[in-house]
Design a protein around this motif. Structure first.
Motif, PDB file in Angstrom:
ATOM      1  N   TRP A   1      32.549 -25.212  32.921  1.00 32.54           N
ATOM      2  CA  TRP A   1      33.746 -25.201  32.073  1.00 32.54           C
ATOM      3  C   TRP A   1      34.940 -24.617  32.831  1.00 32.54           C
ATOM      4  O   TRP A   1      36.051 -25.152  32.777  1.00 32.54           O
ATOM      5  CB  TRP A   1      33.461 -24.406  30.808  1.00 32.54           C
ATOM      6  CG  TRP A   1      34.666 -24.106  29.976  1.00 32.54           C
ATOM      7  CD1 TRP A   1      35.199 -22.884  29.713  1.00 32.54           C
ATOM      8  CD2 TRP A   1      35.496 -25.051  29.286  1.00 32.54           C
ATOM      9  NE1 TRP A   1      36.307 -22.993  28.911  1.00 32.54           N
ATOM     10  CE2 TRP A   1      36.507 -24.319  28.632  1.00 32.54           C
ATOM     11  CE3 TRP A   1      35.483 -26.442  29.157  1.00 32.54           C
ATOM     12  CZ2 TRP A   1      37.500 -24.934  27.871  1.00 32.54           C
ATOM     13  CZ3 TRP A   1      36.476 -27.057  28.397  1.00 32.54           C
ATOM     14  CH2 TRP A   1      37.467 -26.298  27.760  1.00 32.54           C
ATOM     15  N   LEU A   2      34.723 -23.540  33.556  1.00 32.46           N
ATOM     16  CA  LEU A   2      35.816 -22.919  34.311  1.00 32.46           C
ATOM     17  C   LEU A   2      36.337 -23.873  35.392  1.00 32.46           C
ATOM     18  O   LEU A   2      37.546 -23.915  35.662  1.00 32.46           O
ATOM     19  CB  LEU A   2      35.337 -21.618  34.949  1.00 32.46           C
ATOM     20  CG  LEU A   2      34.773 -20.563  33.984  1.00 32.46           C
ATOM     21  CD1 LEU A   2      34.437 -19.294  34.752  1.00 32.46           C
ATOM     22  CD2 LEU A   2      35.731 -20.272  32.837  1.00 32.46           C
ATOM     23  N   TYR A   3      35.452 -24.628  35.992  1.00 32.42           N
ATOM     24  CA  TYR A   3      35.824 -25.596  37.036  1.00 32.42           C
ATOM     25  C   TYR A   3      36.911 -26.541  36.538  1.00 32.42           C
ATOM     26  O   TYR A   3      37.879 -26.840  37.249  1.00 32.42           O
ATOM     27  CB  TYR A   3      34.575 -26.379  37.448  1.00 32.42           C
ATOM     28  CG  TYR A   3      34.821 -27.615  38.272  1.00 32.42           C
ATOM     29  CD1 TYR A   3      34.884 -27.547  39.661  1.00 32.42           C
ATOM     30  CD2 TYR A   3      34.953 -28.865  37.656  1.00 32.42           C
ATOM     31  CE1 TYR A   3      35.092 -28.691  40.423  1.00 32.42           C
ATOM     32  CE2 TYR A   3      35.166 -30.005  38.405  1.00 32.42           C
ATOM     33  CZ  TYR A   3      35.241 -29.920  39.787  1.00 32.42           C
ATOM     34  OH  TYR A   3      35.455 -31.063  40.526  1.00 32.42           O
ATOM     35  N   PHE A   4      36.788 -27.006  35.297  1.00 34.23           N
ATOM     36  CA  PHE A   4      37.719 -28.009  34.787  1.00 34.23           C
ATOM     37  C   PHE A   4      39.092 -27.438  34.434  1.00 34.23           C
ATOM     38  O   PHE A   4      39.997 -28.195  34.088  1.00 34.23           O
ATOM     39  CB  PHE A   4      37.110 -28.726  33.578  1.00 34.23           C
ATOM     40  CG  PHE A   4      36.051 -29.724  33.952  1.00 34.23           C
ATOM     41  CD1 PHE A   4      36.363 -30.835  34.707  1.00 34.23           C
ATOM     42  CD2 PHE A   4      34.732 -29.534  33.559  1.00 34.23           C
ATOM     43  CE1 PHE A   4      35.382 -31.756  35.066  1.00 34.23           C
ATOM     44  CE2 PHE A   4      33.747 -30.443  33.898  1.00 34.23           C
ATOM     45  CZ  PHE A   4      34.073 -31.561  34.663  1.00 34.23           C
ATOM     46  N   HIS A   5      39.281 -26.147  34.553  1.00 34.35           N
ATOM     47  CA  HIS A   5      40.618 -25.581  34.337  1.00 34.35           C
ATOM     48  C   HIS A   5      41.579 -25.962  35.453  1.00 34.35           C
ATOM     49  O   HIS A   5      42.798 -25.925  35.246  1.00 34.35           O
ATOM     50  CB  HIS A   5      40.539 -24.055  34.216  1.00 34.35           C
ATOM     51  CG  HIS A   5      40.038 -23.590  32.892  1.00 34.35           C
ATOM     52  ND1 HIS A   5      38.749 -23.801  32.475  1.00 34.35           N
ATOM     53  CD2 HIS A   5      40.657 -22.930  31.871  1.00 34.35           C
ATOM     54  CE1 HIS A   5      38.588 -23.298  31.261  1.00 34.35           C
ATOM     55  NE2 HIS A   5      39.727 -22.763  30.879  1.00 34.35           N
ATOM     56  N   GLY A   6      41.049 -26.327  36.603  1.00 37.38           N
ATOM     57  CA  GLY A   6      41.919 -26.707  37.704  1.00 37.38           C
ATOM     58  C   GLY A   6      41.554 -28.020  38.359  1.00 37.38           C
ATOM     59  O   GLY A   6      42.206 -28.440  39.315  1.00 37.38           O
TER      60      GLY A   6
END
Length: 226
Positions: free
Chosen positions: A134-139
């Protein structure tokens, strides 16, 4: 992506119990908690309650479900639970797909999905293999494809290389709308109906949060460009 972000972007407003509360139960006791706490502190109009696990509690999938039930459901044995659930409120259980040594997680997750069908506005969301997807898709807008992506450790390392200094839960969650769009566009199931490695369902939870926070997020991000 401009990462100079402070909480002064957000004006504190008086709380209102008229708004629904989103209750979140995560098996992770640190990174997930810090991520969702960002939004709780941002704006009192979004009423978030993130349960904080203590080291002695059972954070297995079924253990987390029991914690949620004990905190919310009124029973003869539990007449005064921790939280006072109202009709408009939502309950979210956030889990990783990463298998344990006994491969017991998938049966537990399947059992949870069956049980919460009897509870209105209860949902379970997974990330395969871990929350860092999920954190990966923030950037990142593209589906991840790298060696060792089946391991949580590799995802943690990958996320740290994508952002200078690693993912910072004091700043980066403001890109939740981007993460929602990116994760939804790269959500895939395998032939058995389970999440493919590199997919996350947390966008479903974030969509609910954005229905309350969308305007505030857009206003805050606009200030970064002025």
């Amino acid at each position: 992506m401009n990462m100079i972000i402070t909480r002064r972007l957000f004006e504190r407003r008086p709380p209102s119990r008229e708004a629904k509360i989103i209750y979140i139960f995560c098996e992770g006791a640190r990174r997930e908690l810090a991520y969702f706490q960002y939004f709780k502190e941002m704006d009192s109009r979004i009423n978030l309650e993130i349960y904080e696990l203590n080291p002695h509690e059972d954070n297995s999938p079924l253990g987390l479900l029991e914690i949620a039930k004990n905190c919310i459901l009124v029973t003869a044995e539990n007449p005064e639970p921790k939280y006072n659930l109202q009709d408009q409120d939502e309950v979210w259980i956030v889990l990783d797909s990463d298998p344990d040594k006994g491969n017991s997680r998938r049966p537990q997750i399947s059992a949870i999905k069956s049980e919460i069908e009897s509870h209105d506005r209860w949902s379970l969301v997974e990330s395969n293999p871990c929350f860092e997807v999920w954190l990966y898709f923030h950037g990142q807008a593209e589906f991840a494809d790298f060696k060792g992506m089946e391991a949580c450790k590799t995802w943690k390392q990958k996320v740290n290389t994508l952002l200078a200094g690693g993912f910072d839960s004091r700043r980066h969650p403001i890109y939740i709308a981007d993460a929602t769009e990116n994760a939804k566009a790269n959500f895939f199931l395998d032939e058995a109906g389970n999440l493919k490695i590199g997919s996350t369902e947390i966008y479903r939870l974030s969509e609910s949060m954005l229905r309350l926070l969308g305007d505030r997020i857009r206003d805050a991000k606009a200030k970064l460009d002025t």
